[in-house]
Design an enzyme around this catalytic site. Structure first.
Site, short mmCIF file in Angstrom:
data_model
loop_
_atom_site.label_atom_id
_atom_site.label_comp_id
_atom_site.label_asym_id
_atom_site.label_seq_id
_atom_site.Cartn_x
_atom_site.Cartn_y
_atom_site.Cartn_z
N CYS A 9 0.83 -1.21 0.00
CA CYS A 9 0.00 0.00 0.00
C CYS A 9 0.86 1.26 0.00
O CYS A 9 0.51 2.26 -0.64
CB CYS A 9 -0.92 0.01 1.21
N THR A 10 1.97 1.21 0.71
CA THR A 10 2.87 2.36 0.75
C THR A 10 3.37 2.69 -0.65
O THR A 10 3.40 3.86 -1.06
CB THR A 10 4.05 2.08 1.69
#
Length: 211
Positions: free
Chosen positions: A45-46
């Site tokens: 997600c980062t």
């Protein structure tokens, strides 16, 4: 009930990393991309949110507004944005929705119980200025999305909304497009002044009309 292509995208109010928003008001007359991620402070997600921020100018050029959503709270979002900016060398400015009550996740069927009962899968919706759902892509939590593909699809959707064409496999902006079957070859030759190449009566190519 899950959303389908052509459905009206549900409106909602939400708390986000940039303040309270109403979805429709935020979009205005723009195209929209709403995409979910399973949880804050997770590696895939980062990279996804970082990549989205890096492509901010590309989305703006296409009149597209972006929103991300997860079931984590606002304070977590704000802390995590600092990590994204640091590790991905970018500046996240688009809203990240804090969907603690799972209102947005439920409206958009982003929680798939057989994958996870608590977290959203990687769902992505492209929404037109008419507020209709134009595209739905869903990835498992383990696989990061290809945002160059997302931009490619936006290019195709915006082009085909304006002209009587479709885009072939692996098409990229600037390449030849396909004349839709509803138009006869004779009419296509009149309509597309850059020329029409007939491979088969049902397979006709023309240069991209807006280039």
């Amino acid at each position: 009930m899950s959303l389908r292509l052509g459905d009206i995208a549900p409106d909602f109010n939400a708390k986000t990393s940039v303040g309270d928003i109403n979805f429709y008001e935020y979009l205005g007359s723009s195209w929209g991309i709403l995409f979910s991620h399973p949880a804050d402070y997770t590696p895939v997600c980062t990279t996804e949110l970082g990549r989205t921020a890096q492509l901010a100018d590309e989305f703006a050029k296409r009149n597209v507004k972006v929103l991300a959503v997860s079931v984590d709270d606002l304070e977590k979002h704000k802390g995590w944005i600092g990590d994204i900016n640091e590790t991905q060398h970018t500046n996240v400015q688009f809203p990240i929705i804090a969907d603690e009550d799972r209102n947005v996740a439920t409206l958009y069927d982003m929680i798939h119980p057989n994958a996870s009962e608590n977290f959203t899968v990687r769902s992505l919706f492209i929404i037109g200025p008419d507020k209709k759902v134009k595209l739905i892509i869903t990835y498992p939590a383990s696989t990061g999305r290809n945002f160059v593909e997302v931009l490619r699809v936006v290019d195709s959707l915006q082009l085909t909304a304006q002209y009587s064409v479709a885009t072939p496999a692996d098409w990229k902006d600037g390449e030849d497009v396909i004349v839709v079957p509803a138009i006869s070859t004779a009419d296509a030759i009149k309509k597309f002044d850059k020329g029409v190449t007939e491979i088969k009566p049902y397979l006709r190519y023309t240069p991209q009309p807006n280039k």
